[in-house]
Scaffold this motif. Structure first.
Motif, PDB file in Angstrom:
ATOM      1  N   GLY A  78       0.854  -1.196  -0.091  1.00  0.00           N
ATOM      2  CA  GLY A  78       0.020  -0.032   0.004  1.00  0.00           C
ATOM      3  C   GLY A  78       0.695   1.296  -0.105  1.00  0.00           C
ATOM      4  N   TYR A  79       1.714   1.253   0.962  1.00  0.00           N
ATOM      5  CA  TYR A  79       2.596   2.527   0.890  1.00  0.00           C
ATOM      6  C   TYR A  79       3.205   2.783  -0.538  1.00  0.00           C
ATOM      7  N   HIS A 118       2.355   5.887  -3.122  1.00  0.00           N
ATOM      8  CA  HIS A 118       2.965   7.456  -3.241  1.00  0.00           C
ATOM      9  C   HIS A 118       3.519   7.228  -4.680  1.00  0.00           C
ATOM     10  N   ILE A 119       3.690   6.041  -5.335  1.00  0.00           N
ATOM     11  CA  ILE A 119       4.014   5.918  -6.697  1.00  0.00           C
ATOM     12  C   ILE A 119       3.089   6.828  -7.726  1.00  0.00           C
ATOM     13  N   GLN A 120       1.774   6.606  -7.169  1.00  0.00           N
ATOM     14  CA  GLN A 120       0.713   7.154  -7.875  1.00  0.00           C
ATOM     15  C   GLN A 120       0.675   8.904  -7.533  1.00  0.00           C
ATOM     16  N   SER A 121       0.970   9.069  -6.379  1.00  0.00           N
ATOM     17  CA  SER A 121       0.763  10.629  -6.223  1.00  0.00           C
ATOM     18  C   SER A 121       1.927  11.449  -6.552  1.00  0.00           C
ATOM     19  N   PRO A 122       1.664  12.463  -7.409  1.00  0.00           N
ATOM     20  CA  PRO A 122       2.847  13.412  -8.059  1.00  0.00           C
ATOM     21  C   PRO A 122       3.558  13.955  -6.964  1.00  0.00           C
ATOM     22  N   GLU A 123       2.830  14.373  -5.924  1.00  0.00           N
ATOM     23  CA  GLU A 123       3.642  15.231  -4.801  1.00  0.00           C
ATOM     24  C   GLU A 123       4.863  14.953  -4.412  1.00  0.00           C
ATOM     25  N   PHE A 124       5.951  15.806  -4.344  1.00  0.00           N
ATOM     26  CA  PHE A 124       6.964  15.617  -3.978  1.00  0.00           C
ATOM     27  C   PHE A 124       8.053  14.821  -4.793  1.00  0.00           C
ATOM     28  N   GLY A 155       7.578  -9.123   5.777  1.00  0.00           N
ATOM     29  CA  GLY A 155       6.201  -8.770   5.612  1.00  0.00           C
ATOM     30  C   GLY A 155       5.696  -7.674   6.819  1.00  0.00           C
ATOM     31  N   VAL A 156       6.619  -7.562   7.653  1.00  0.00           N
ATOM     32  CA  VAL A 156       6.106  -6.650   8.678  1.00  0.00           C
ATOM     33  C   VAL A 156       6.796  -5.099   8.682  1.00  0.00           C
ATOM     34  N   ALA A 157       7.313  -5.202   7.252  1.00  0.00           N
ATOM     35  CA  ALA A 157       8.154  -3.790   6.962  1.00  0.00           C
ATOM     36  C   ALA A 157       7.781  -3.319   5.689  1.00  0.00           C
ATOM     37  N   PRO A 158       6.222  -2.915   5.510  1.00  0.00           N
ATOM     38  CA  PRO A 158       6.014  -2.251   4.314  1.00  0.00           C
ATOM     39  C   PRO A 158       6.499  -0.789   4.115  1.00  0.00           C
ATOM     40  N   ILE A 159       6.945   0.062   5.405  1.00  0.00           N
ATOM     41  CA  ILE A 159       7.407   1.164   4.865  1.00  0.00           C
ATOM     42  C   ILE A 159       8.820   1.308   4.318  1.00  0.00           C
ATOM     43  N   ALA A 160       9.598   0.397   5.036  1.00  0.00           N
ATOM     44  CA  ALA A 160      11.212   0.019   4.503  1.00  0.00           C
ATOM     45  C   ALA A 160      11.045  -0.391   3.090  1.00  0.00           C
ATOM     46  N   PHE A 161      10.132  -1.369   2.736  1.00  0.00           N
ATOM     47  CA  PHE A 161      10.029  -1.918   1.371  1.00  0.00           C
ATOM     48  C   PHE A 161       9.601  -0.699   0.293  1.00  0.00           C
ATOM     49  N   ALA A 162       8.786   0.128   0.763  1.00  0.00           N
ATOM     50  CA  ALA A 162       8.403   1.218  -0.010  1.00  0.00           C
ATOM     51  C   ALA A 162       9.727   2.224  -0.206  1.00  0.00           C
ATOM     52  N   ALA A 163      10.368   2.401   0.692  1.00  0.00           N
ATOM     53  CA  ALA A 163      11.395   3.323   0.570  1.00  0.00           C
ATOM     54  C   ALA A 163      12.556   2.791  -0.578  1.00  0.00           C
ATOM     55  N   GLN A 194      11.153  10.075   7.782  1.00  0.00           N
ATOM     56  CA  GLN A 194      10.787  10.609   9.124  1.00  0.00           C
ATOM     57  C   GLN A 194       9.354  10.774   9.625  1.00  0.00           C
ATOM     58  N   LEU A 195       8.456  11.269   8.439  1.00  0.00           N
ATOM     59  CA  LEU A 195       7.174  11.063   8.733  1.00  0.00           C
ATOM     60  C   LEU A 195       6.589   9.852   8.948  1.00  0.00           C
ATOM     61  N   PHE A 196       6.777   8.873   8.086  1.00  0.00           N
ATOM     62  CA  PHE A 196       6.228   7.545   8.090  1.00  0.00           C
ATOM     63  C   PHE A 196       6.749   6.438   8.800  1.00  0.00           C
ATOM     64  N   ALA A 197       8.117   6.591   8.717  1.00  0.00           N
ATOM     65  CA  ALA A 197       8.619   5.333   9.716  1.00  0.00           C
ATOM     66  C   ALA A 197       8.800   5.730  11.160  1.00  0.00           C
ATOM     67  N   LYS A 198       9.156   7.009  11.309  1.00  0.00           N
ATOM     68  CA  LYS A 198       9.612   7.505  12.812  1.00  0.00           C
ATOM     69  C   LYS A 198       8.151   8.161  13.305  1.00  0.00           C
ATOM     70  N   GLN A 199       7.185   8.400  12.534  1.00  0.00           N
ATOM     71  CA  GLN A 199       5.848   9.018  12.972  1.00  0.00           C
ATOM     72  C   GLN A 199       6.330  10.394  13.756  1.00  0.00           C
TER      73      GLN A 199
END
Length: 213
Positions: free
Chosen positions: A20-21, A25-31, A161-169, A188-193
């Motif tokens: 999902g992450y 974000h691939i589909q979102s042009p922001e940044f 499987g418990v690291a979707p944010i690191a996978f996305a990065a 910083q935002l998504f992994a570290k909240q």
């Protein structure tokens, strides 16, 4: 600018949280360095609808038979209930074709076992849910296992499987989707909240807009 396509493999019981992450974000042009440079298309064994682990019904855009590695920017393989026991072997075979064409592949959770069964992790640094999880495949790459959430070696991304944010990065890096400072803020935002990451993203966006004027 011609948009490149990232292909997401879809099959029954695929784990909704694992990809999902990345695709959002691939589909979102922001940044993004080049806003809107990628699109995501789903790939099924057939065009029949699949049902995810969360009960979401997905109708594939194309079939595996229609997928041409040379026309793709990346193949993403989520985990699924049968992924580690041969249930997505045809998708792992496609992953081998991608690598032969020097195109990247990203696998998470059970999909890493599918790659291992194809011999695709024998000579690459990789990770998964645990060393023991991959050992059951009988693969020859246990000495290359790295105990971390996600890792990239050449054109292969693997993740727990418990690291979707690191996978996305790792996916964002291999696609060169963001500037490094933007990716740091995203992490910083998504992994570290940490809300400071949000403000850093906003600042990066303002600077990009100023440079574009």
């Amino acid at each position: 600018m011609e948009r490149q396509t990232v292909h997401l493999a879809v099959y029954d019981t695929m784990a909704d949280w694992e990809y999902g992450y990345a695709i959002a974000h691939i589909q979102s042009p922001e940044f993004q360095k080049v806003p809107g440079c990628y699109e995501v298309k789903t790939v099924g064994a057939t065009l029949a609808p699949v049902t995810t682990k969360g009960g979401v019904r997905i109708v594939p855009d194309i079939t595996l038979a229609q997928l041409v590695p040379e026309s793709s920017a990346l193949l993403i393989l989520p985990g699924a209930d049968s992924a580690a026991t041969g249930g997505i072997a045809d998708f792992a075979e496609m992953a081998a074709r991608f690598l032969a064409a020097e195109k990247p592949v990203a696998a998470i959770c059970g999909a890493t076992a599918a790659l291992a069964q194809q011999g695709l992790l024998d000579k690459r640094a990789h990770t998964s849910n645990a060393p023991e999880f991959l050992a059951m495949t009988g693969y020859q790459g246990s000495s290359r296992y790295v105990d971390q959430p996600a890792i990239t070696d050449g054109n292969v991304i693997t993740a727990s499987g418990v690291a979707p944010i690191a996978f996305a990065a790792e996916i964002f890096r291999i696609l060169d989707l963001y500037d490094e400072s933007t990716l740091d803020a995203w992490w910083q935002l998504f992994a570290k909240q940490d809300p400071a990451g949000f403000y850093a993203l906003m600042q990066d966006q303002e600077q990009a807009q100023e440079q574009a004027q």
